[in-house]
Design a protein around this motif. Structure first.
Motif, PDB file in Angstrom:
ATOM      1  N   ALA A 224       0.240  10.902   5.795  1.00  0.00           N
ATOM      2  CA  ALA A 224      -0.848  11.635   5.194  1.00  0.00           C
ATOM      3  C   ALA A 224      -0.424  11.990   3.762  1.00  0.00           C
ATOM      4  O   ALA A 224       0.726  12.890   3.764  1.00  0.00           O
ATOM      5  N   GLY A 225      -1.123  11.964   2.662  1.00  0.00           N
ATOM      6  CA  GLY A 225      -0.710  12.551   1.505  1.00  0.00           C
ATOM      7  C   GLY A 225       0.232  11.770   0.897  1.00  0.00           C
ATOM      8  O   GLY A 225       0.694  12.081  -0.420  1.00  0.00           O
ATOM      9  N   VAL A 226       0.831  10.649   1.227  1.00  0.00           N
ATOM     10  CA  VAL A 226       1.842   9.672   0.597  1.00  0.00           C
ATOM     11  C   VAL A 226       1.160   8.445  -0.085  1.00  0.00           C
ATOM     12  O   VAL A 226       0.548   7.998   0.957  1.00  0.00           O
ATOM     13  N   THR A 227       1.189   8.320  -1.250  1.00  0.00           N
ATOM     14  CA  THR A 227       0.511   6.936  -1.859  1.00  0.00           C
ATOM     15  C   THR A 227       1.530   6.103  -2.569  1.00  0.00           C
ATOM     16  O   THR A 227       2.672   6.953  -2.984  1.00  0.00           O
ATOM     17  N   PRO A 232       8.287   9.842   1.383  1.00  0.00           N
ATOM     18  CA  PRO A 232       7.804  11.272   1.810  1.00  0.00           C
ATOM     19  C   PRO A 232       8.535  12.345   1.633  1.00  0.00           C
ATOM     20  O   PRO A 232       9.847  12.190   2.138  1.00  0.00           O
ATOM     21  N   TYR A 234       8.895  16.865   2.073  1.00  0.00           N
ATOM     22  CA  TYR A 234       8.368  17.764   2.769  1.00  0.00           C
ATOM     23  C   TYR A 234       9.238  19.404   2.606  1.00  0.00           C
ATOM     24  O   TYR A 234      10.503  19.246   2.336  1.00  0.00           O
ATOM     25  N   ASP A 238       5.494  22.638   5.967  1.00  0.00           N
ATOM     26  CA  ASP A 238       4.485  21.675   5.683  1.00  0.00           C
ATOM     27  C   ASP A 238       4.143  20.813   7.069  1.00  0.00           C
ATOM     28  O   ASP A 238       4.992  21.004   7.866  1.00  0.00           O
ATOM     29  N   LYS A 241       2.131  14.366   8.987  1.00  0.00           N
ATOM     30  CA  LYS A 241       1.138  13.677   9.693  1.00  0.00           C
ATOM     31  C   LYS A 241       1.271  12.334   9.405  1.00  0.00           C
ATOM     32  O   LYS A 241       1.121  11.846   8.292  1.00  0.00           O
TER      33      LYS A 241
END
Length: 657
Positions: A224-227, A232, A234, A238, A241
């Motif tokens: 989640a939140g990684v594109t 990733p 953190y 944090d 997910k």
């Protein structure tokens, strides 16, 4: 009236006259005998009732509801005085199980290949089960007031197929069939559970097991939140997910989704257990997170990164499925965009970043000029400047803060660590105490605080929020170390020489102490080389006790002539330092030759330069050595035999008296 169990009734039919006969004021002198007899018989009858109920369990009786009664008649001593008393004990009805035999037949469709019970079955396997029931009287029970149900369960315990045969009227052979048509169940054991039940419930169960082998994958992996393929990253606090879609990959060709419903149409996802394991690159498991089922066959793994030293750095992620029995099944990482498995070298990973600074540092009157035997004590806290959170050690042993003594070697970029002491933590405060022991290398050095993660890798620990300098201090270690060795006899305390001839061998025991400025020095890690007449004989270990007394020993065969031995003792820290220096020189020579394009095949090995920490001379005077005229084991055997004979004589003499 006697108290009986709730299932027992006491029936006493009496007339008024008969009741008068039972009145204590008019009963004859023989009546107490009858009452006493009843008090003895009632417990006996209760046990008889229990045994009559339990006995059928050992003989495979049928499932009919049983009823047992025990009756006894008790009469008075004189005829007509007391009427016969009938005592009736009734038991509750019980359901008794059948004997059951299941003949299993598994055949792979189109191949005619039979699969033995317990072996692996592929998709396309047809199963046929012939069930035979029996009890104590009927050897082939086909009909009756019961039903037989087959439940097929996958390795997660989800029922994927069920069928019931009502046997109240049917007299046909009892058979069940099932075909494994799809790879939409998780890998693991495949259970065929046969339940026999009547109105009272299931009373007989039999299970047949096979194994379903299929590669399992984690598809549609998403952080989640990684594109955009970014790694990733953190911070403490944090939320990590990760969503995946567990699936099967039979024959490594087509992805097969797992069924999300059971045989009754209810959700199967909650029953299945999928885990995300977070571990270090060296394989230390830090956390296992169970996935929560979501829509579209997805599972969500959610985890809050704790503010501990364990989780700092690069961490690996692996997914697995946990069946109800057997080992976990790994989920191979699947690239859904390319429609293929990731390479074996690829690992899902993420990074936890932190900037650690020391706060509330108390150095306890610390001085940069230290001597052997001096104590150093630090207490402090650790803060993460990125999240303003207080940092703890963590659960792993290596994840801690160490007070280290390091030395910068000439011409070498790498420092050498000669001593390290782990800190302990109480709430938010770290504490570390170090006594400068003989393992510390004399001269200039660096004393500092270094944090480590779960793999023992160093994590920078800064002195303040400017992050310009770490917690390190230039120091000098001085002081002389004195070696005190003493000779002792058999009375107690020896050193450098104790020689006695046991079993026609000569034993040598050397004891010594180390001190500096009158303070005993403990915990030196030493090994000693024994030589005589300039020839090295062997190496012996050195042991020490809590009082700082060191000892070593060796044994030589036969009686030794007068000899002067030299005991050269080396610190383990010096050996490790010399090895590092040797390897550094060899690598430098190899690089120089490679830079010139010359061969390194004939590269000579660098000598190991090692100087003894101290030496002890051991003088063995053969005339002073105590020698026995016979072998010691013969003497011991003779003494034991004499002691046994004396004890036996005393025992026989005492017995004779």
């Amino acid at each position: 009236m006697n108290n009986l169990t709730p299932d027992s009734t006491l029936r006493l039919p009496r007339s008024t006259k008969e009741q008068n006969h039972l009145n204590p004021t008019s009963i004859s002198s023989t009546a107490p005998s009858t009452t006493f007899l009843m008090s003895l018989l009632i417990p006996f009858l209760c046990w008889a009732n229990i045994l009559s109920t339990l006995l059928p369990l050992f003989t495979f009786l049928d499932t009919e509801r049983l009823h047992s009664q025990s009756k006894v008649y008790i009469s008075g001593v004189k005829a007509g005085l007391n009427p016969p008393t009938q005592l009736t004990l009734s038991s509750e009805s019980k359901n008794i199980g059948f004997g059951i035999v299941v003949d299993a037949d598994a055949t792979v469709e189109g191949m005619g290949k039979e699969v033995a019970e317990g072996d692996a079955v592929p998709v396309g396997t047809d199963f046929k089960f012939t069930v035979t029931l029996h009890n104590s009287t009927v050897h082939h029970l086909q009909t009756g007031d019961f039903a037989v149900t087959l439940n097929v369960r996958d390795s997660s315990g989800v029922t994927i197929y069920t069928k019931t045969e009502d046997r109240r009227k049917s007299n046909a052979a009892l058979t069940f069939t099932y075909s494994l048509k799809s790879a939409s169940i998780p890998a693991g054991v495949l259970l065929f559970v046969f339940d026999v039940a009547n109105a009272g419930g299931v009373h007989t169960t039999h299970t047949v097991k096979y194994l379903f082998n299929v590669p399992m994958i984690a598809s549609q992996i998403s952080f989640a939140g990684v594109t955009g393929g970014a790694a990733p990253s953190y911070k403490f606090g944090d939320k990590l997910k990760v969503t995946v879609v567990p699936a099967n990959y039979p024959d490594l060709r087509a992805v097969t989704a797992l069924d999300t419903k059971d045989a009754a149409g209810k959700s199967a996802s909650e029953t299945r257990k999928f885990f995300l394991d977070i571990s270090t690159p060296h394989g230390t498991l830090l956390q296992s997170v169970r996935g929560a089922p979501q829509k579209d066959s997805k599972y969500l793994f959610e985890f809050t990164v704790p503010a501990t030293l364990d989780f700092i750095g690069n961490l690996l992620v692996a997914l697995r499925y946990e069946p109800v029995e057997g080992s976990s099944v790994p989920l191979n990482n699947f690239d859904s965009a390319l429609g293929e498995l990731y390479s074996e070298a690829f690992h899902l990973n993420f990074t936890v970043k932190a900037q650690l600074v020391v706060s509330n540092l108390d150095k306890k009157a610390f001085k940069t000029q230290l001597y052997y035997g001096n104590d150093v004590e630090f207490s402090f806290e650790i803060q993460d400047t990125l999240t303003k959170s207080s940092v703890s050690q963590g659960a792993q042993e290596k994840a801690t803060v160490n007070l280290v003594l390091q030395h910068q070697e000439d011409g070498r970029p790498k420092v050498f660590t000669s001593a390290s002491q782990a800190a302990t933590q109480n709430k938010n405060t770290f504490s570390v105490s170090y006594s400068v022991n003989p393992n510390a290398i004399q001269g200039s050095g660096i004393l500092g605080l270094i944090a480590h993660n779960a793999d023992g890798e160093e994590v920078p620990l800064y002195a303040d929020s400017s992050l310009k300098s770490q917690v390190k201090y230039n120091i000098v270690i001085g002081g002389d170390i004195n070696v005190a060795s003493k000779i002792h006899s058999q009375e107690a305390y020896v050193s450098p020489r104790l020689v006695g001839t046991l079993f026609h061998e000569t034993a040598f025991v050397v004891q010594f102490t180390l001190d500096s400025q009158g303070k005993a020095l403990k915990d030196a890690v030493l090994k000693c080389n024994v030589s005589a007449a300039g020839e090295s004989l062997f190496t012996v270990p050195v042991a020490s006790n809590d009082d700082g007394v060191y000892s070593t020993s060796w044994i030589l065969p036969n009686s030794q002539p007068s000899t002067k031995f030299l005991l050269q003792c080396y610190r383990e820290v010096d050996r490790l330092r010399a090895l590092e220096a040797k390897e550094f020189k060899e690598k430098r020579k190899r690089k120089e030759l490679e830079a010139k394009g010359e061969s390194t095949a004939n590269l000579s090995e660098e000598p190991l330069s090692l100087t003894p920490f101290f030496e002890i001379s051991v003088h063995h005077d053969a005339e002073d050595a105590y020698q026995l005229p016979i072998r010691t084991e013969v003497l011991f055997t003779t003494l034991l035999a004499a002691a046994f004979a004396a004890a036996y004589y005393k025992m026989t003499s005492y017995t004779a008296k």
